[in-house]
Scaffold this active site. Structure first.
Site, PDB file in Angstrom:
ATOM      1  N   LYS A 167      -8.094  -2.888  15.404  1.00 46.74           N
ATOM      2  CA  LYS A 167      -7.062  -3.589  16.107  1.00 46.74           C
ATOM      3  C   LYS A 167      -7.864  -4.521  17.113  1.00 46.74           C
ATOM      4  O   LYS A 167      -7.198  -5.416  17.388  1.00 46.74           O
ATOM      5  CB  LYS A 167      -5.958  -2.775  16.515  1.00 46.74           C
ATOM      6  N   SER A 191      -2.188   1.545   9.539  1.00 44.19           N
ATOM      7  CA  SER A 191      -1.806   1.912  10.748  1.00 44.19           C
ATOM      8  C   SER A 191      -1.849   3.404  11.336  1.00 44.19           C
ATOM      9  O   SER A 191      -1.437   3.744  12.492  1.00 44.19           O
ATOM     10  CB  SER A 191      -0.233   1.511  10.979  1.00 44.19           C
ATOM     11  N   ASP A 241      -2.434  -9.479  -0.615  1.00 48.23           N
ATOM     12  CA  ASP A 241      -3.193  -8.558   0.250  1.00 48.23           C
ATOM     13  C   ASP A 241      -3.710  -9.885   1.424  1.00 48.23           C
ATOM     14  O   ASP A 241      -4.419 -10.824   1.072  1.00 48.23           O
ATOM     15  CB  ASP A 241      -4.322  -8.147  -0.548  1.00 48.23           C
ATOM     16  N   THR A 249      -1.568  -3.487  19.479  1.00 51.22           N
ATOM     17  CA  THR A 249      -1.020  -2.128  19.944  1.00 51.22           C
ATOM     18  C   THR A 249      -1.692  -1.733  21.280  1.00 51.22           C
ATOM     19  O   THR A 249      -2.693  -2.295  21.576  1.00 51.22           O
ATOM     20  CB  THR A 249      -1.733  -0.968  18.856  1.00 51.22           C
ATOM     21  N   ASP A 250      -0.826  -0.650  21.939  1.00 47.69           N
ATOM     22  CA  ASP A 250      -1.506  -0.329  23.439  1.00 47.69           C
ATOM     23  C   ASP A 250      -2.872   0.463  23.163  1.00 47.69           C
ATOM     24  O   ASP A 250      -3.568   0.772  24.050  1.00 47.69           O
ATOM     25  CB  ASP A 250      -0.653   0.394  24.167  1.00 47.69           C
ATOM     26  N   GLU A 251      -2.995   0.753  21.713  1.00 55.26           N
ATOM     27  CA  GLU A 251      -4.124   1.619  21.611  1.00 55.26           C
ATOM     28  C   GLU A 251      -5.376   0.976  22.029  1.00 55.26           C
ATOM     29  O   GLU A 251      -6.499   1.388  21.934  1.00 55.26           O
ATOM     30  CB  GLU A 251      -4.052   2.089  20.107  1.00 55.26           C
ATOM     31  N   ALA A 295     -10.107   0.555  17.261  1.00 57.25           N
ATOM     32  CA  ALA A 295     -11.469  -0.362  17.131  1.00 57.25           C
ATOM     33  C   ALA A 295     -11.209  -1.516  16.227  1.00 57.25           C
ATOM     34  O   ALA A 295     -11.549  -2.560  16.675  1.00 57.25           O
ATOM     35  CB  ALA A 295     -12.877   0.376  16.791  1.00 57.25           C
ATOM     36  N   LEU A 307       4.428  11.181  14.002  1.00 58.30           N
ATOM     37  CA  LEU A 307       4.918  12.361  14.610  1.00 58.30           C
ATOM     38  C   LEU A 307       6.305  12.279  14.324  1.00 58.30           C
ATOM     39  O   LEU A 307       6.908  13.577  13.729  1.00 58.30           O
ATOM     40  CB  LEU A 307       4.532  11.991  15.983  1.00 58.30           C
ATOM     41  N   TYR A 338      -9.242   3.104  13.849  1.00 57.66           N
ATOM     42  CA  TYR A 338      -7.994   2.423  13.816  1.00 57.66           C
ATOM     43  C   TYR A 338      -7.884   1.324  14.968  1.00 57.66           C
ATOM     44  O   TYR A 338      -7.864   0.091  15.043  1.00 57.66           O
ATOM     45  CB  TYR A 338      -6.676   3.124  13.825  1.00 57.66           C
ATOM     46  N   THR A 341       0.785  -1.186  -0.056  1.00 65.36           N
ATOM     47  CA  THR A 341      -0.203  -0.104   0.098  1.00 65.36           C
ATOM     48  C   THR A 341       0.926   1.080  -0.106  1.00 65.36           C
ATOM     49  O   THR A 341       2.215   1.278  -0.260  1.00 65.36           O
ATOM     50  CB  THR A 341      -0.856  -0.091   1.276  1.00 65.36           C
TER      51      THR A 341
HETATM   52  P1  NAD Z   1       3.115   0.574   8.492  1.00 68.04           P
HETATM   53  O1  NAD Z   1       1.668   1.318   8.083  1.00 68.04           O
HETATM   54  O2  NAD Z   1       4.545   1.272   8.343  1.00 68.04           O
HETATM   55  O3  NAD Z   1       3.232  -0.558   7.528  1.00 68.04           O
HETATM   56  C1  NAD Z   1       2.048  -1.468   7.211  1.00 68.04           C
HETATM   57  C2  NAD Z   1       2.360  -2.532   6.097  1.00 68.04           C
HETATM   58  O4  NAD Z   1       1.477  -3.296   5.912  1.00 68.04           O
HETATM   59  C3  NAD Z   1       2.580  -1.871   4.650  1.00 68.04           C
HETATM   60  O5  NAD Z   1       4.056  -2.457   4.422  1.00 68.04           O
HETATM   61  C4  NAD Z   1       1.702  -2.241   4.089  1.00 68.04           C
HETATM   62  O6  NAD Z   1       2.066  -2.244   2.600  1.00 68.04           O
HETATM   63  C5  NAD Z   1       1.173  -3.429   4.462  1.00 68.04           C
HETATM   64  N1  NAD Z   1      -0.241  -3.657   4.364  1.00 68.04           N
HETATM   65  C6  NAD Z   1      -1.274  -3.089   4.571  1.00 68.04           C
HETATM   66  N2  NAD Z   1      -2.399  -3.571   4.181  1.00 68.04           N
HETATM   67  C7  NAD Z   1      -2.105  -4.531   3.847  1.00 68.04           C
HETATM   68  C8  NAD Z   1      -2.890  -5.974   3.286  1.00 68.04           C
HETATM   69  N3  NAD Z   1      -4.396  -5.576   3.117  1.00 68.04           N
HETATM   70  N4  NAD Z   1      -2.299  -6.918   2.978  1.00 68.04           N
HETATM   71  C9  NAD Z   1      -0.848  -7.101   3.017  1.00 68.04           C
HETATM   72  N5  NAD Z   1      -0.056  -6.208   3.488  1.00 68.04           N
HETATM   73  C10 NAD Z   1      -0.634  -5.044   3.804  1.00 68.04           C
HETATM   74  O7  NAD Z   1       2.926   0.271   9.854  1.00 68.04           O
HETATM   75  P2  NAD Z   1       3.664  -0.038  11.165  1.00 68.04           P
HETATM   76  O8  NAD Z   1       3.839   1.208  12.023  1.00 68.04           O
HETATM   77  O9  NAD Z   1       4.730  -1.035  10.755  1.00 68.04           O
HETATM   78  O10 NAD Z   1       2.833  -1.189  12.178  1.00 68.04           O
HETATM   79  C11 NAD Z   1       2.904  -2.414  12.003  1.00 68.04           C
HETATM   80  C12 NAD Z   1       2.021  -3.250  12.997  1.00 68.04           C
HETATM   81  O11 NAD Z   1       2.402  -2.819  14.003  1.00 68.04           O
HETATM   82  C13 NAD Z   1       0.550  -2.827  12.763  1.00 68.04           C
HETATM   83  O12 NAD Z   1      -0.183  -4.029  12.959  1.00 68.04           O
HETATM   84  C14 NAD Z   1       0.505  -1.632  13.796  1.00 68.04           C
HETATM   85  O13 NAD Z   1      -1.129  -1.695  14.187  1.00 68.04           O
HETATM   86  C15 NAD Z   1       1.194  -2.345  15.004  1.00 68.04           C
HETATM   87  N6  NAD Z   1       1.776  -1.387  15.904  1.00 68.04           N
HETATM   88  C16 NAD Z   1       2.441  -0.260  15.361  1.00 68.04           C
HETATM   89  C17 NAD Z   1       3.153   0.741  16.226  1.00 68.04           C
HETATM   90  C18 NAD Z   1       3.808   1.855  16.036  1.00 68.04           C
HETATM   91  O14 NAD Z   1       4.164   2.691  16.796  1.00 68.04           O
HETATM   92  N7  NAD Z   1       3.920   2.045  14.475  1.00 68.04           N
HETATM   93  C19 NAD Z   1       3.008   0.336  17.877  1.00 68.04           C
HETATM   94  C20 NAD Z   1       2.251  -0.760  18.099  1.00 68.04           C
HETATM   95  C21 NAD Z   1       1.545  -1.605  17.008  1.00 68.04           C
HETATM   96  O1  TDX Z   2       1.438  16.043  12.708  1.00 71.52           O
HETATM   97  C1  TDX Z   2       1.172  15.458  14.007  1.00 71.52           C
HETATM   98  N1  TDX Z   2       1.083  16.196  15.192  1.00 71.52           N
HETATM   99  C2  TDX Z   2       1.003  15.693  16.267  1.00 71.52           C
HETATM  100  O2  TDX Z   2       0.792  16.552  17.520  1.00 71.52           O
HETATM  101  C3  TDX Z   2       1.065  13.993  14.147  1.00 71.52           C
HETATM  102  C4  TDX Z   2       0.965  13.184  12.977  1.00 71.52           C
HETATM  103  C5  TDX Z   2       0.775  13.412  15.540  1.00 71.52           C
HETATM  104  N2  TDX Z   2       0.768  14.341  16.393  1.00 71.52           N
HETATM  105  C6  TDX Z   2       0.749  13.743  17.892  1.00 71.52           C
HETATM  106  C7  TDX Z   2      -0.684  12.803  17.925  1.00 71.52           C
HETATM  107  C8  TDX Z   2      -0.309  11.733  18.797  1.00 71.52           C
HETATM  108  O3  TDX Z   2      -0.708  12.043  20.183  1.00 71.52           O
HETATM  109  O4  TDX Z   2       1.538  12.689  18.232  1.00 71.52           O
HETATM  110  C9  TDX Z   2       1.211  11.696  18.807  1.00 71.52           C
HETATM  111  C10 TDX Z   2       1.826  10.514  18.058  1.00 71.52           C
HETATM  112  O5  TDX Z   2       1.064  10.237  16.965  1.00 71.52           O
HETATM  113  P1  TDX Z   2       1.221   9.347  15.684  1.00 71.52           P
HETATM  114  O6  TDX Z   2       2.621   9.338  15.412  1.00 71.52           O
HETATM  115  O7  TDX Z   2       0.280   9.414  14.827  1.00 71.52           O
HETATM  116  O8  TDX Z   2       1.049   8.119  16.427  1.00 71.52           O
HETATM  117  P2  TDX Z   2      -0.126   7.473  17.540  1.00 71.52           P
HETATM  118  O9  TDX Z   2      -1.306   7.807  17.170  1.00 71.52           O
HETATM  119  O10 TDX Z   2       0.201   7.651  18.999  1.00 71.52           O
HETATM  120  O11 TDX Z   2      -0.388   5.752  16.895  1.00 71.52           O
HETATM  121  C11 TDX Z   2       1.038   5.180  16.636  1.00 71.52           C
HETATM  122  O12 TDX Z   2       1.165   4.545  17.880  1.00 71.52           O
HETATM  123  C12 TDX Z   2       0.421   3.233  18.304  1.00 71.52           C
HETATM  124  C13 TDX Z   2       1.067   4.177  15.580  1.00 71.52           C
HETATM  125  O13 TDX Z   2       0.674   5.157  14.295  1.00 71.52           O
HETATM  126  C14 TDX Z   2       0.007   3.211  15.540  1.00 71.52           C
HETATM  127  O14 TDX Z   2      -0.002   2.505  14.614  1.00 71.52           O
HETATM  128  C15 TDX Z   2       0.314   2.376  16.806  1.00 71.52           C
HETATM  129  O15 TDX Z   2      -0.619   1.580  17.294  1.00 71.52           O
END
Ligand code: NAD
Ligand code: TDX
Length: 347
Positions: free
Chosen positions: A157, A85, A59, A125-127, A155, A193, A153, A36
């Protein structure tokens, strides 16, 4: 062992692939990713040179392709990172979050049921626990905290987690779930962020902080998350949930100021903008269970991790410049530059 990593072309999945190729050289790592907007083959440039690595585009919500992958690759382990995500995108358009995060998870679980699997691991995720108040620093999310979601999101997860638990109980699929706090590190997509703020600061663009900037996130260096998942795969108990987090809570505004300071930029670049709808106030993980049962502890301090991350964005401009010049640019304009609600609230 054949380990299928879904969503491995994204931020955490790709870091996990590199971690596994290095730490489990006897295993075959198969990345299954839809590519994606968030998936990027350039992220896997080094992995594709490794003979233990294979990439399949697909997918997780497409049953035919998933079943075909099970028939050809015969996975022993599935680690499901694939997801939509980004919370802000889920507020714009929830539907794809249900399709990938809920239906996609159910298709993977059906495949495990049909073909058999040694372990299905769900990256959650902790969310899913909702948020904690700012004035109760004594409260943390444990594995027993009720699910209480805020955004489409989270909901989606939480729904996926419930399906995983249902397939374990009903069909005896050997599952584990991890619920991690906010990750940061290399290959983090620029909509989130920390990379957004680094890239905007480097481009001398305003740094958009939502609301009062006091929302708290519990930051973990991505490699520590990867190590925790590998431990759960090796020694985690089937049917269990493990929280992952390193007691590293920071207010958003402090994270942004740290980035500006590291880059030698002034705080006048900060712009407070309209708050995110339903914005969770504070996340904080209690990692006692994974520490006591599996011996996991985070290895990277925030001060070191954030320096390494900023350096990575300085050293890998090509990676993010290609992203921000593409389709992501439309999202950025919609979200920050052509958003009348945001213009109105700028202070
Ligand atoms: P990301 O958005 O960077 O990557 C998501 C990946 O999934 C991409 O490579 C995308 O192409 C692929 N994808 C999306 N839809 C798909 C589908 N239908 N089939 C196959 N592939 C698909 O996400 P991330 O930040 O690396 O998060 C990875 C996982 O970890 C997620 O499940 C997210 O909920 C969880 N998570 C993320 C964080 C965080 O801080 N980023 C924290 C806790 C948990
Ligand atoms: O432009 C911004 N300004 C801002 O103040 C953005 C993009 C975010 N924020 C704030 C919102 C949040 O309080 O910063 C904090 C972090 O935001 P994000 O990076 O969007 O993360 P968050 O919403 O906390 O979610 C992330 O952590 C849990 C991941 O995207 C999720 O996939 C994961 O499950």
């Amino acid at each position: 062992m054949n380990i299928v990593v879904t969503g491995g072309a994204g931020f955490i999945g790709s870091n996990f692939i590199y971690y596994m190729l290095e730490n489990r050289p006897k295993d075959k790592i198969i990345c299954f990713d839809k590519l994606t907007y968030a998936g990027n083959m350039a992220t896997l440039d080094e992995a594709v040179k490794n003979e233990n690595f294979k990439f399949i585009r697909g997918d997780i919500a497409d049953r035919k392709t998933v079943y075909h992958m099970f028939e050809t690759e015969k996975p022993d382990v599935i680690v499901n990172f694939a997801a939509e995500s980004h919370v802000d995108r889920s507020i714009e358009n929830p539907e794809i979050f249900l399709q990938t995060n809920v239906i996609g998870t159910s298709v993977l679980l059906d495949a495990c049921r049909k073909y058999g699997i040694d372990r299905y691991h769900q990256v959650s995720t902790d969310e899913v626990y909702g948020d904690l108040p700012l004035d109760r620093p004594d409260l943390f999310f444990t594995e027993k905290t009720n699910l209480h979601t805020s955004s489409p999101y989270s909901a989606s997860k939480a729904s996926a987690d419930l399906l995983v638990m249902a397939y374990h109980r009903t069909y005896k699929v050997p599952t584990t779930i991890s619920r991690c706090s906010n990750n940061y590190g290399p290959f983090h997509f620029p909509e989130k962020l920390i990379p957004l703020m680094i890239i905007n600061a480097l481009g001398n663009k305003k740094l958009p902080v939502y609301g009062d900037g006091l929302n708290v996130r519990d930051w973990l260096y991505v490699e520590d998350h990867c190590a925790a998942i590998n431990l759960i795969l090796q020694n985690g108990k089937v049917g269990e949930v493990y929280n992952i987090g390193g007691h590293n809570e920071k207010a958003n505004i402090d994270v942004v100021k740290t980035i500006l300071k590291q880059l030698g930029k002034g705080e006048d670049m900060i712009e407070y903008v309209t708050d995110r709808k339903g914005h969770d106030r504070r996340y904080a993980i209690d990692p006692t269970k994974i520490h006591e049962e599996l011996g996991w502890l985070p290895a990277t301090k925030f001060e070191d991790g954030i320096k390494a991350t900023i350096q990575w964005y300085l050293d890998n401009r090509k990676w993010w410049e290609e992203i921000i010049s593409g389709e992501y640019q439309d999202y950025y304009e919609r979200m920050y530059e052509k958003n009348p609600a945001l213009e109105y609230a700028r202070v």
